[in-house]
Design a protein around this motif. Sequence first.
Motif, PDB file in Angstrom:
ATOM      1  N   ALA A   7     -45.694 -22.043  98.616  1.00 23.62           N
ATOM      2  CA  ALA A   7     -47.034 -21.561  98.971  1.00 23.62           C
ATOM      3  C   ALA A   7     -47.970 -21.610  97.768  1.00 23.62           C
ATOM      4  CB  ALA A   7     -46.936 -20.138  99.525  1.00 23.62           C
ATOM      5  N   VAL A   8     -47.463 -21.238  96.595  1.00 23.42           N
ATOM      6  CA  VAL A   8     -48.310 -21.254  95.391  1.00 23.42           C
ATOM      7  C   VAL A   8     -48.654 -22.685  95.004  1.00 23.42           C
ATOM      8  CG1 VAL A   8     -48.371 -20.734  92.916  1.00 23.42           C
ATOM      9  CG2 VAL A   8     -47.501 -19.047  94.526  1.00 23.42           C
ATOM     10  N   GLN A   9     -47.658 -23.593  95.049  1.00 24.28           N
ATOM     11  CA  GLN A   9     -47.926 -24.992  94.737  1.00 24.28           C
ATOM     12  C   GLN A   9     -48.943 -25.573  95.716  1.00 24.28           C
ATOM     13  OE1 GLN A   9     -44.022 -26.679  94.862  1.00 24.28           O
ATOM     14  NE2 GLN A   9     -43.394 -25.800  92.895  1.00 24.28           N
ATOM     15  N   ASP A  10     -48.795 -25.213  96.978  1.00 21.21           N
ATOM     16  CA  ASP A  10     -49.717 -25.655  98.012  1.00 21.21           C
ATOM     17  C   ASP A  10     -51.127 -25.148  97.726  1.00 21.21           C
ATOM     18  OD1 ASP A  10     -49.766 -26.940 100.790  1.00 21.21           O
ATOM     19  OD2 ASP A  10     -50.756 -25.027 101.168  1.00 21.21           O
ATOM     20  N   HIS A  11     -51.219 -23.887  97.317  1.00 26.97           N
ATOM     21  CA  HIS A  11     -52.528 -23.301  97.027  1.00 26.97           C
ATOM     22  C   HIS A  11     -53.161 -23.960  95.798  1.00 26.97           C
ATOM     23  CE1 HIS A  11     -55.722 -20.349  97.018  1.00 26.97           C
ATOM     24  NE2 HIS A  11     -55.488 -20.117  95.738  1.00 26.97           N
ATOM     25  N   LEU A  12     -52.368 -24.200  94.759  1.00 26.38           N
ATOM     26  CA  LEU A  12     -52.897 -24.848  93.557  1.00 26.38           C
ATOM     27  C   LEU A  12     -53.386 -26.254  93.867  1.00 26.38           C
ATOM     28  CD1 LEU A  12     -50.242 -23.707  90.922  1.00 26.38           C
ATOM     29  CD2 LEU A  12     -52.661 -23.075  90.943  1.00 26.38           C
ATOM     30  N   LEU A  13     -52.630 -26.989  94.670  1.00 25.14           N
ATOM     31  CA  LEU A  13     -53.076 -28.320  95.066  1.00 25.14           C
ATOM     32  C   LEU A  13     -54.370 -28.222  95.858  1.00 25.14           C
ATOM     33  CD1 LEU A  13     -52.580 -31.361  95.221  1.00 25.14           C
ATOM     34  CD2 LEU A  13     -51.196 -30.961  97.271  1.00 25.14           C
ATOM     35  N   GLY A  14     -54.481 -27.182  96.688  1.00 24.63           N
ATOM     36  CA  GLY A  14     -55.696 -26.979  97.463  1.00 24.63           C
ATOM     37  C   GLY A  14     -56.927 -26.764  96.603  1.00 24.63           C
ATOM     38  N   ILE A  15     -56.746 -26.227  95.402  1.00 25.89           N
ATOM     39  CA  ILE A  15     -57.876 -26.047  94.486  1.00 25.89           C
ATOM     40  C   ILE A  15     -58.438 -27.404  94.079  1.00 25.89           C
ATOM     41  CG2 ILE A  15     -58.500 -25.292  92.142  1.00 25.89           C
ATOM     42  CD1 ILE A  15     -56.544 -22.966  92.489  1.00 25.89           C
ATOM     43  N   PHE A  16     -57.546 -28.390  93.896  1.00 25.95           N
ATOM     44  CA  PHE A  16     -57.978 -29.714  93.451  1.00 25.95           C
ATOM     45  C   PHE A  16     -58.451 -30.623  94.589  1.00 25.95           C
ATOM     46  CE2 PHE A  16     -54.948 -28.652  89.942  1.00 25.95           C
ATOM     47  CZ  PHE A  16     -55.842 -28.768  88.889  1.00 25.95           C
ATOM     48  N   LEU A  17     -58.001 -30.367  95.813  1.00 25.13           N
ATOM     49  CA  LEU A  17     -58.262 -31.289  96.910  1.00 25.13           C
ATOM     50  C   LEU A  17     -59.752 -31.589  97.164  1.00 25.13           C
ATOM     51  CD1 LEU A  17     -55.574 -30.512  99.627  1.00 25.13           C
ATOM     52  CD2 LEU A  17     -55.855 -32.594  98.279  1.00 25.13           C
ATOM     53  N   PRO A  18     -60.655 -30.606  97.116  1.00 25.95           N
ATOM     54  CA  PRO A  18     -62.061 -30.953  97.349  1.00 25.95           C
ATOM     55  C   PRO A  18     -62.586 -31.996  96.366  1.00 25.95           C
ATOM     56  CG  PRO A  18     -61.750 -28.583  97.472  1.00 25.95           C
ATOM     57  CD  PRO A  18     -60.465 -29.152  96.951  1.00 25.95           C
ATOM     58  N   PHE A  19     -62.154 -31.915  95.104  1.00 27.77           N
ATOM     59  CA  PHE A  19     -62.607 -32.871  94.102  1.00 27.77           C
ATOM     60  C   PHE A  19     -62.030 -34.257  94.380  1.00 27.77           C
ATOM     61  CE2 PHE A  19     -62.036 -28.654  92.170  1.00 27.77           C
ATOM     62  CZ  PHE A  19     -63.356 -28.346  91.910  1.00 27.77           C
ATOM     63  N   LEU A  20     -60.746 -34.301  94.714  1.00 31.00           N
ATOM     64  CA  LEU A  20     -60.110 -35.581  95.018  1.00 31.00           C
ATOM     65  C   LEU A  20     -60.733 -36.211  96.261  1.00 31.00           C
ATOM     66  CD1 LEU A  20     -56.332 -34.716  94.405  1.00 31.00           C
ATOM     67  CD2 LEU A  20     -57.966 -35.716  92.805  1.00 31.00           C
ATOM     68  N   GLU A  21     -61.019 -35.389  97.262  1.00 34.61           N
ATOM     69  CA  GLU A  21     -61.627 -35.898  98.489  1.00 34.61           C
ATOM     70  C   GLU A  21     -63.040 -36.420  98.222  1.00 34.61           C
ATOM     71  OE1 GLU A  21     -61.861 -36.799 102.611  1.00 34.61           O
ATOM     72  OE2 GLU A  21     -60.224 -36.477 101.211  1.00 34.61           O
ATOM     73  N   PHE A  22     -63.781 -35.727  97.378  1.00 31.15           N
ATOM     74  CA  PHE A  22     -65.127 -36.183  97.038  1.00 31.15           C
ATOM     75  C   PHE A  22     -65.061 -37.531  96.318  1.00 31.15           C
ATOM     76  CE2 PHE A  22     -68.879 -36.483  94.338  1.00 31.15           C
ATOM     77  CZ  PHE A  22     -69.896 -36.170  95.221  1.00 31.15           C
ATOM     78  N   PHE A  23     -64.121 -37.657  95.361  1.00 30.95           N
ATOM     79  CA  PHE A  23     -63.978 -38.923  94.651  1.00 30.95           C
ATOM     80  C   PHE A  23     -63.551 -40.031  95.614  1.00 30.95           C
ATOM     81  CE2 PHE A  23     -64.180 -38.613  89.921  1.00 30.95           C
ATOM     82  CZ  PHE A  23     -64.744 -37.344  89.871  1.00 30.95           C
TER      83      PHE A  23
END
Length: 205
Positions: free
Chosen positions: A94-110
């Motif tokens: 769950a924590v790894q999933d949440h940390l990845l979720g922090i980065f996902l908006p930036f990756l999706e924008f790129f």
Amino acid sequence: MPGEHVQSNSRSARRQRTEDRILAAAADLFLAHGYRSATVRAIAESAEVSVGRVMAVGDKDALLIACYDRWIAQLQDGTYDLPLARVNRGTASAVQDHLLGIFLPFLEFFAAHEDLARDYAAALIRVHGRPQVFDGLARDLQTALSENLTSIGISEDNARASAAALYDSYMGVLFRWAASDMGFDDAVAALSHIIAFHTRFRRAP
């Protein structure tokens, strides 16, 4: 004198409004037509200012970096409306999933603006100074990462070190993405492995 102070504040506010209008025009043109096709003259015409006034804010590299600073800030505070991709995160905790979720908006924008992202990466290399992505925005994102790491029992010192490493890894993934045929899924996988590494060890005693 009080009157001079009021006039100074008024001039400063007008200058800021003009700069905001220029950056908004630049952002619209960069997103609609790409970095190469968006000319300084077109930005000036869209913002209804002179070419000289645009150049007082910055050249195209500086304008693109300023636009990305604003977009990244909006992504960090959740005010940029961008639908997230569906990502298969495997057996992440769950924590790894949440940390990845922090980065996902930036990756999706790129991912949504890959050509522009490559031009942005090149502009970061060419321009001197400290864009916000390496300054205040970096501190804010590292703080969020550090708080999440301490929440699973990692000591504060180790959490800060890991947060800085995760941020540097994230930036490295973006630069690698810009310079190669790496895609969105590859970038997500790379960050997932790095996050897994930083959440599996160095727990506080």
